[in-house]
Scaffold this active site. Structure first.
Site, PDB file in Angstrom:
ATOM      1  N   HIS A   1       0.842  -1.062   0.352  1.00  0.00           N
ATOM      2  CA  HIS A   1      -0.093  -0.057   0.024  1.00  0.00           C
ATOM      3  C   HIS A   1       0.680   1.301  -0.234  1.00  0.00           C
ATOM      4  O   HIS A   1       0.404   2.264  -0.631  1.00  0.00           O
ATOM      5  CB  HIS A   1      -0.908  -0.110   1.275  1.00  0.00           C
ATOM      6  CG  HIS A   1      -1.595  -1.360   1.152  1.00  0.00           C
ATOM      7  ND1 HIS A   1      -1.631  -2.098   2.462  1.00  0.00           N
ATOM      8  CD2 HIS A   1      -2.319  -1.940   0.332  1.00  0.00           C
ATOM      9  CE1 HIS A   1      -2.559  -3.111   2.297  1.00  0.00           C
ATOM     10  NE2 HIS A   1      -2.811  -2.919   0.805  1.00  0.00           N
TER      11      HIS A   1
ATOM     12  N   ARG B   1      -9.620   2.676  -7.097  1.00  0.00           N
ATOM     13  CA  ARG B   1      -9.650   1.676  -5.991  1.00  0.00           C
ATOM     14  C   ARG B   1     -10.302   2.106  -4.625  1.00  0.00           C
ATOM     15  O   ARG B   1      -9.473   2.826  -3.929  1.00  0.00           O
ATOM     16  CB  ARG B   1      -8.146   1.161  -5.642  1.00  0.00           C
ATOM     17  CG  ARG B   1      -7.362   0.370  -6.809  1.00  0.00           C
ATOM     18  CD  ARG B   1      -5.969   0.234  -6.511  1.00  0.00           C
ATOM     19  NE  ARG B   1      -5.451  -0.873  -7.251  1.00  0.00           N
ATOM     20  CZ  ARG B   1      -4.490  -0.899  -8.352  1.00  0.00           C
ATOM     21  NH1 ARG B   1      -4.220   0.392  -8.310  1.00  0.00           N
ATOM     22  NH2 ARG B   1      -3.779  -1.576  -8.961  1.00  0.00           N
TER      23      ARG B   1
ATOM     24  N   CYS C   1      -6.219  -3.241 -16.501  1.00  0.00           N
ATOM     25  CA  CYS C   1      -6.034  -2.471 -15.515  1.00  0.00           C
ATOM     26  C   CYS C   1      -4.987  -2.686 -14.529  1.00  0.00           C
ATOM     27  O   CYS C   1      -4.500  -1.783 -13.946  1.00  0.00           O
ATOM     28  CB  CYS C   1      -7.144  -1.854 -14.810  1.00  0.00           C
ATOM     29  SG  CYS C   1      -7.960  -3.363 -13.641  1.00  0.00           S
TER      30      CYS C   1
HETATM   31  C1  PEP Z   1      -4.854  -6.417 -10.413  1.00  0.00           C
HETATM   32  O1  PEP Z   1      -5.026  -7.217  -9.783  1.00  0.00           O
HETATM   33  O2  PEP Z   1      -4.739  -6.343 -11.428  1.00  0.00           O
HETATM   34  C2  PEP Z   1      -5.703  -4.944 -10.073  1.00  0.00           C
HETATM   35  C3  PEP Z   1      -5.742  -3.960 -10.899  1.00  0.00           C
HETATM   36  O3  PEP Z   1      -6.179  -4.777  -8.743  1.00  0.00           O
HETATM   37  P1  PEP Z   1      -5.465  -4.849  -7.437  1.00  0.00           P
HETATM   38  O4  PEP Z   1      -3.755  -4.347  -7.728  1.00  0.00           O
HETATM   39  O5  PEP Z   1      -5.737  -3.615  -6.665  1.00  0.00           O
HETATM   40  O6  PEP Z   1      -5.285  -5.984  -6.731  1.00  0.00           O
END
Ligand code: PEP
Ligand code: MG
Length: 753
Positions: A365, A472, A678
């Site tokens: 994070h 997010r 994404c």
């Molecule tokens: C992913 O898993 O690629 C994603 C975009 O979500 P996160 O990185 O927030 O798990």
């Protein structure tokens, strides 16, 4: 070295007097070696100091030929002294000359000595030098004697660290202040030049030598008792988890707090004449040195726990120092063992130039928040907090993962030049801001932003992104002190909409669980949190949480279009159940006279491999798909995205991954369902080029990636790349990567990657 006259206590008292004498640094050191030799009854006592060219130099001696002082120098790994420096462990030998590492230096005249005892001069886990005593006889040094010499070594380490000996050696300084270059893991792009600010200021132990040993023993015991009961209380209450500490860590720390070996070593250090805090630091320093040389991650974590405990004890003994957040200097580079995202946001952004962590992976994070704030960050710099002092000059290179502590003027100049170059490149990217992202063969590519905090949205305008492809929502929850209320959530989403204006935003419902822990929610004990109760699973099992969020999103979007997507969908049924909840919320709002969004599209993230085998069905049900490649790769290859040992083991451009991406692109297109990417992969030019070749037309990425990706798109030819990838995939046996072929193509056609 028979029983010392007066023992270590007397020696420490004498050393204290020597430290206070108004003499030159060399005279002080000469006096100290005489005192040590006399006290431990050794014919020889010598101090070797690590210089900034990494050699070990004889700085003072009693017993060896004094003419050798500042003349005898050896490589860092040479001889017994080098061995001690390298291992950071004491070495006791009854016959030094028969040891394979013994290296004979005629100028010292040491051939007549047999017994040898050397200890490292450690400070914050770093070896600053080596202290050696020698005897003519073939004698065996006892455990107590080794301990006593280590205690004495601590005083010498402080003397070196103070910089007092800096000018003594011709041609080079002592290593304590030397430039250090370390490579860790790049967390957030950018180069930062500035000065060290320790997030948790080091607890400075000012008084090393005890006035009254009994009193120090009482202080130590009282502190141990206090710290123990504080930990017991935390474990029992179970809510000490607010600072990110899991119960498991606390349990381990509690176990260490009762560890007999550790307690005994601290008590012995006090017995030998150190103050309580110096005794804790002395044992902690050995522990740190061991930690740095430990390659087993489990054991290293345990040593970290022990380090934590020592810090708690030190804070209790010396008193908590003020937080570094107060009065941040200009050009501050934060250095910390680890840090939560909320702590980072507490600092004055305008003064922060970088972050250096001992821990922290690229998807942690803190990394996400650092990227959002545009602060260069590097993780996994072993002992970063021990290597530098507050105010030291430091450079963070968030692209290569390098950190330069106390850089030489040449290194500093070359980084300053790099910063200028990057600024020029940014200027070029800025010039592309309003240029549509279209390939040479006329294929339009949509470039969107990944965001999670309001601060991210300022990048929309700067980058010219077409919208937010992934918001997010959990980030806001993770940095909050408590669960945001329905009204607070609504206010936040209204702020998001007002910041994005007419541009489209895809909002993801809470993706918590796994590594995304809400500090105020009790942590679950799960064997495999990444495969556990998380994301949409929590949303469906505890619909109240999901309903509150959906209602806030729908209300905030009153009258404007909205796109919502669900994370970690593993079955089509999970998606349809979530959709039913949205429909119910819409009906509820309608009944109560609220204005509904003008258009509401619902999407599923494709990040669990099971969806690959229901891809037609999910593409029929969902209004859009978004590929979460970070998780998709993690689960497809069974590699923990946070675990550096395995995280980069599989190339996302290998045949297996490429076929998975191709399947999604093809089936979504066949069903007329838009599919975006994404995950981080979409922000890397070569990877994004491959995905364009596979048929993806929309990408969502971090703000810094937009410029480089657009530059790539403008000189790419989608048709040629598609062709190349088909040929390569037909040829690639499983596991081989199309990377070399694609990179060669890009180079040959001037596609910047
Ligand atoms: C992913 O898993 O690629 C994603 C975009 O979500 P996160 O990185 O927030 O798990
Ligand atoms: Mg994910």
């Amino acid at each position: 070295m028979p029983a010392a006259p007066g023992g270590p206590r007397l020696l420490l008292r004498r050393l204290r007097e020597a430290m206070a004498e108004p003499v030159s640094p060399q005279q002080r050191l000469d006096r100290i070696v005489v005192l040590i030799a006399a006290n431990v009854i050794a014919e020889v006592c010598s101090v070797y100091v690590v210089r900034d060219d990494n050699t070990l130099e004889l700085f003072a001696t009693e017993g060896l030929n004094r003419d050798a002082v500042h003349i005898t120098r050896m490589r860092a790994d040479e001889g017994l002294v080098g061995l001690i420096a390298k291992t950071a462990e004491p070495l006791a030998l009854s016959d030094a000359q028969s040891h394979p590492s013994f290296s004979y230096r005629p100028e010292t005249g040491e051939e007549i000595y047999h017994a040898f005892l050397g200890v490292p001069l450690l400070r914050a886990g770093n070896t600053l030098g080596v202290l050696v005593v020698q005897n003519k006889t073939y004698r065996v040094y006892s455990e107590e004697e080794i301990e006593a010499l280590q205690t004495t070594a601590m005083v010498l380490a402080e003397l070196i660290a103070s910089g007092e000996l800096q000018a003594l050696s011709p041609g080079a300084g002592t290593a304590a202040r030397r430039p250090v270059s370390q490579r860790g893991v790049a967390l957030a792009d950018g180069i930062g030049l500035g000065h060290v600010v320790l997030h948790e200021p080091r607890i400075v132990v000012k008084t090393l030598i005890a006035e009254n040993v009994e009193r120090e023993m009482e202080r130590l015991e009282a502190a141990i008792e206090d710290v123990r009961s504080a930990i017991d209380e935390l474990v029992e209450r179970g809510d000490g988890l607010s600072s990110g500490e899991s119960r498991e860590i606390l349990e381990t720390v509690r176990m260490f707090a009762h560890d007999k070996g550790w307690l005994r070593r601290m008590r012995e250090a006090v017995q030998s004449g150190l103050t309580a805090e110096a005794a804790v630091e002395r044992v902690q320093s050995d522990n740190r040195a061991r930690m740095l040389r430990q390659s087993d991650p489990y054991l290293r974590d345990r040593l970290h726990d022990l380090d934590d405990l020592a810090n708690r004890l030190l804070r209790r003994l010396v008193g908590q120092e003020g937080r570094a957040g107060d009065g941040l200097p200009e050009n501050a580079i934060l250095v910390a063992r680890s840090m939560g995202p909320a702590a980072l946001l507490d600092y004055d952004r305008a003064r922060l130039r970088g972050v250096v962590l001992e821990e922290g992976g690229p998807t942690s994070h803190i990394a996400i928040v650092a990227r959002a704030l545009g602060i260069p960050a590097v993780g996994e710099i072993a002992n970063a907090t021990g290597l530098c002092d507050s105010g030291d000059a430091i450079i963070v290179d968030g692209l290569s993962g390098e950190v330069q502590i106390r850089p030489t003027p040449e290194v500093e100049a070359s980084y300053a030049e790099m910063v200028r170059l990057r600024a020029r490149r940014q200027e070029q990217y800025r010039a592309l801001r309003d240029v549509p992202a279209v390939t040479r063969d006329g294929v339009k590519i949509g470039l969107h932003l990944n965001a999670g905090l309001l601060v991210d949205l300022t990048h929309l305008h700067e980058t010219g992104a077409e919208g937010v492809g992934l918001f997010r929502t959990e980030l806001q929850f993770m940095i909050a002190e408590r669960m945001p209320s329905a009204a607070e959530q609504q206010t936040l989403y209204e702020a998001v909409y007002s910041a994005t204006g007419d541009l489209p935003v895809t909002i993801r419902t809470l993706d918590i669980g796994g590594d995304k822990i809400l500090p105020y929610m009790p942590a679950l004990e799960e064997e495999n949190p990444a495969l556990g109760w998380r994301a949409i699973r929590i949303g469906l099992d505890r619909p109240a949480l999901l309903r509150v969020q959906l209602r806030a999103l729908l209300k905030a979007a009153a009258g404007r279009p909205i796109k919502i997507m669900f994370p970690m969908v593993a079955t089509v049924e999970e998606f349809t159940r979530a959709r039913d909840i949205v429909e119910r919320e819409k009906a509820h709002l309608r009944r109560h006279g609220y204005v509904l969004p003008s258009d509401c599209r619902l999407g599923a993230m494709v990040e669990v491999p099971s969806l690959l085998f229901q891809i037609d069905e999910i593409a029929r049900e969902a209004d859009f798909l978004s590929v979460g490649s970070n998780d998709l790769m993690q689960f497809l290859f069974a590699v923990d995205r946070e675990n550096r040992r395995v995280a980069n083991r599989f190339d996302p451009l290998c045949g297996a991954a490429m076929r998975a991406f191709r399947l999604i692109a093809e089936r979504a297109a066949a069903q007329g369902c838009p599919a975006t990417v994404c995950g981080e992969i979409g922000g890397r030019p070569l990877e994004a080029l491959a995905l364009i070749g596979l048929g993806f037309r929309d990408f969502s990425m971090s703000p810094a990636a937009i410029g480089p990706i657009k530059a790539m798109v403008l000189s790419a030819h989608a048709g040629e790349v598609a062709q190349l990838i088909e040929t390569e995939l037909a040829r690639a046996s499983e596991g081989t990567s199309i990377r070399p072929a694609l990179a060669a193509y890009a180079k040959a056609h001037g596609v910047p990657i």
